[in-house]
Design a protein around this motif. Structure first.
Motif, PDB file in Angstrom:
ATOM      1  N   PRO A   1       0.697  -1.071  -0.177  1.00 45.45           N
ATOM      2  CA  PRO A   1      -0.075  -0.197   0.010  1.00 45.45           C
ATOM      3  C   PRO A   1       0.803   1.490  -0.005  1.00 45.45           C
ATOM      4  O   PRO A   1       0.208   2.371  -0.025  1.00 45.45           O
ATOM      5  CB  PRO A   1      -0.787  -0.079   1.321  1.00 45.45           C
ATOM      6  CG  PRO A   1       0.073  -0.945   2.136  1.00 45.45           C
ATOM      7  CD  PRO A   1       0.763  -2.048   1.312  1.00 45.45           C
ATOM      8  N   SER A   2       2.117   1.345   0.231  1.00 43.86           N
ATOM      9  CA  SER A   2       2.947   2.328   0.330  1.00 43.86           C
ATOM     10  C   SER A   2       3.388   2.920  -1.347  1.00 43.86           C
ATOM     11  O   SER A   2       3.834   3.868  -1.477  1.00 43.86           O
ATOM     12  CB  SER A   2       4.400   2.158   0.661  1.00 43.86           C
ATOM     13  OG  SER A   2       4.099   1.847   2.347  1.00 43.86           O
ATOM     14  N   ALA A   3       2.826   2.089  -2.289  1.00 43.20           N
ATOM     15  CA  ALA A   3       3.108   2.456  -3.732  1.00 43.20           C
ATOM     16  C   ALA A   3       1.706   2.486  -4.530  1.00 43.20           C
ATOM     17  O   ALA A   3       1.142   1.575  -4.496  1.00 43.20           O
ATOM     18  CB  ALA A   3       4.094   1.523  -4.236  1.00 43.20           C
ATOM     19  N   LEU A   4       2.073   3.332  -5.336  1.00 40.75           N
ATOM     20  CA  LEU A   4       0.712   3.555  -6.578  1.00 40.75           C
ATOM     21  C   LEU A   4       1.331   3.677  -7.776  1.00 40.75           C
ATOM     22  O   LEU A   4       2.208   4.690  -8.208  1.00 40.75           O
ATOM     23  CB  LEU A   4       0.113   4.860  -6.116  1.00 40.75           C
ATOM     24  CG  LEU A   4      -0.974   5.159  -7.046  1.00 40.75           C
ATOM     25  CD1 LEU A   4      -2.260   4.095  -7.151  1.00 40.75           C
ATOM     26  CD2 LEU A   4      -1.859   6.606  -6.798  1.00 40.75           C
ATOM     27  N   ALA A   5       1.047   2.508  -8.755  1.00 43.42           N
ATOM     28  CA  ALA A   5       1.511   2.510 -10.085  1.00 43.42           C
ATOM     29  C   ALA A   5       0.505   3.362 -10.986  1.00 43.42           C
ATOM     30  O   ALA A   5      -0.798   2.949 -10.996  1.00 43.42           O
ATOM     31  CB  ALA A   5       1.655   0.998 -10.640  1.00 43.42           C
ATOM     32  N   LEU A   6       0.709   4.187 -11.630  1.00 46.10           N
ATOM     33  CA  LEU A   6      -0.187   5.171 -12.514  1.00 46.10           C
ATOM     34  C   LEU A   6       0.731   5.183 -13.858  1.00 46.10           C
ATOM     35  O   LEU A   6       1.378   6.327 -14.063  1.00 46.10           O
ATOM     36  CB  LEU A   6      -0.317   6.506 -11.979  1.00 46.10           C
ATOM     37  CG  LEU A   6      -1.082   6.640 -10.669  1.00 46.10           C
ATOM     38  CD1 LEU A   6      -1.177   7.939 -10.191  1.00 46.10           C
ATOM     39  CD2 LEU A   6      -2.411   5.851 -10.934  1.00 46.10           C
ATOM     40  N   PRO A   7       0.401   4.213 -14.810  1.00 43.60           N
ATOM     41  CA  PRO A   7       0.977   4.488 -16.242  1.00 43.60           C
ATOM     42  C   PRO A   7       0.729   5.787 -16.831  1.00 43.60           C
ATOM     43  O   PRO A   7      -0.406   6.084 -16.830  1.00 43.60           O
ATOM     44  CB  PRO A   7       0.329   3.040 -16.970  1.00 43.60           C
ATOM     45  CG  PRO A   7      -0.227   2.317 -15.875  1.00 43.60           C
ATOM     46  CD  PRO A   7      -0.439   3.171 -14.739  1.00 43.60           C
ATOM     47  N   ALA A   8       1.548   6.473 -17.410  1.00 46.23           N
ATOM     48  CA  ALA A   8       1.304   7.529 -18.147  1.00 46.23           C
ATOM     49  C   ALA A   8       2.632   8.157 -18.905  1.00 46.23           C
ATOM     50  O   ALA A   8       3.790   7.423 -18.533  1.00 46.23           O
ATOM     51  CB  ALA A   8       1.302   8.794 -17.060  1.00 46.23           C
ATOM     52  N   ASP A   9       2.605   9.031 -19.906  1.00 51.97           N
ATOM     53  CA  ASP A   9       3.756   9.584 -20.520  1.00 51.97           C
ATOM     54  C   ASP A   9       3.854  10.692 -19.919  1.00 51.97           C
ATOM     55  O   ASP A   9       3.003  11.545 -19.932  1.00 51.97           O
ATOM     56  CB  ASP A   9       3.262   9.649 -22.022  1.00 51.97           C
ATOM     57  CG  ASP A   9       4.329  10.329 -22.891  1.00 51.97           C
ATOM     58  OD1 ASP A   9       5.561  10.679 -22.337  1.00 51.97           O
ATOM     59  OD2 ASP A   9       4.163  10.440 -24.116  1.00 51.97           O
ATOM     60  N   ALA A  10       5.155  10.705 -19.177  1.00 55.03           N
ATOM     61  CA  ALA A  10       5.566  11.947 -18.423  1.00 55.03           C
ATOM     62  C   ALA A  10       5.833  13.429 -19.222  1.00 55.03           C
ATOM     63  O   ALA A  10       5.854  14.465 -18.733  1.00 55.03           O
ATOM     64  CB  ALA A  10       6.953  11.601 -18.029  1.00 55.03           C
ATOM     65  N   ALA A  11       5.780  13.106 -20.670  1.00 54.40           N
ATOM     66  CA  ALA A  11       5.963  14.598 -21.579  1.00 54.40           C
ATOM     67  C   ALA A  11       4.532  14.836 -21.854  1.00 54.40           C
ATOM     68  O   ALA A  11       4.328  16.010 -22.505  1.00 54.40           O
ATOM     69  CB  ALA A  11       6.744  13.803 -22.882  1.00 54.40           C
TER      70      ALA A  11
END
Length: 264
Positions: free
Chosen positions: A53-63
């Motif tokens: 629960p200390s991590a949240l993965a959010l796929p995205a293009d950082a640009a």
């Protein structure tokens, strides 16, 4: 590990592998929570899942500005705020200037520079509100030029300017920004480069790493965890007076006077 990140939240780009993944694990081990972003869901999940629960993965293009705006919003909704940004996403930029197409140039800009700029810009209101920290991951290519990597060299140099600009403009609000310039680091991306280089030289991967680091004082590549330790320090309160700095993590490569190598 100390609890120096207890109650703090870090947003890390390029977090699915290498330095980004190692930094995520380090910050969680020191009591923090992390928001991991990158373009590939699979690697992100492989890093986030063991962290619970200390991590949240959010796929995205950082640009992508709208995508990163959504990431920052979701991070605040899940963890309350963003205290640290580690702008680690990067790649692309192979080819000398005359061999670099407009498309290749734009890919390098997006991967290395725009990704950092957009991520920091979208997180700045949170950072200003809490007096946060930014660490930009550049490269020795941000200080010196390697052969045939015009796009990579140019954009990694630009990250140094971006870091100093953030430090200059937002220090009055308690925001710190520093730049890390690693040399060769043993990561999946570097392994691929060493395999190609080694094949051309008749060397295995270990031999290729040994060859590219033989003239550095320490004579070896870094491990991702070693660079993550430096990033964690710069992002922590222990570096509270450090901002606008450019710190190498290069086994001493930048201390070597190239014209004297033949004399050693």
């Amino acid at each position: 590990m100390s609890g120096r990140f207890a109650g703090r939240v870090a947003l890390i780009t390029g977090a699915g592998t290498g330095i980004g993944a190692a930094t995520a694990r380090r910050i969680v081990a020191e009591g923090g929570r992390v928001v991991l972003t990158g373009r590939r869901p699979g690697p992100l999940a492989s890093v986030a899942d063991p962290l619970g629960p200390s991590a949240l993965a959010l796929p995205a293009d950082a640009a992508d500005g709208s995508a990163m705006r959504a990431v920052v919003t979701q991070a605040a909704e899940r963890f309350g705020r963003v205290d640290v940004v580690v702008a680690n996403a990067g790649g692309h930029g192979i080819g000398a200037a005359a061999d670099t197409t407009d498309e290749a140039w734009q890919l390098s800009l997006d991967a290395n520079l725009t990704s950092a700029f957009v991520t920091i810009r979208e997180a700045l209101p949170q950072l200003v509100d809490g007096g946060g920290a930014v660490v930009l991951v550049s490269s020795l290519a941000g200080l010196f030029a390697g052969p045939g990597v015009a796009g990579y060299t140019s954009t990694k140099h630009a990250l140094v300017g971006l870091g100093r600009s953030i430090a200059r403009d937002y220090g009055r609000y308690g925001v710190r920004a520093n730049v890390v310039c690693p040399g060769w680091v043993r990561t999946a991306m570097a392994d691929e480069q060493m395999d190609r280089f080694g094949a051309a030289k008749g060397l295995d991967r270990a031999g290729a790493y040994a060859l590219v680091t033989e003239n550095t004082p320490l004579g070896r590549p870094a491990e991702a965890d070693e660079v993550a330790a430096l990033i964690a320090f710069l992002a922590s309160s222990e570096a509270s007076i450090v901002t606008g700095a450019v710190v190498t993590a290069d086994a001493g490569a930048s201390a070597v006077d190239l014209p004297t190598i033949a004399l050693a």
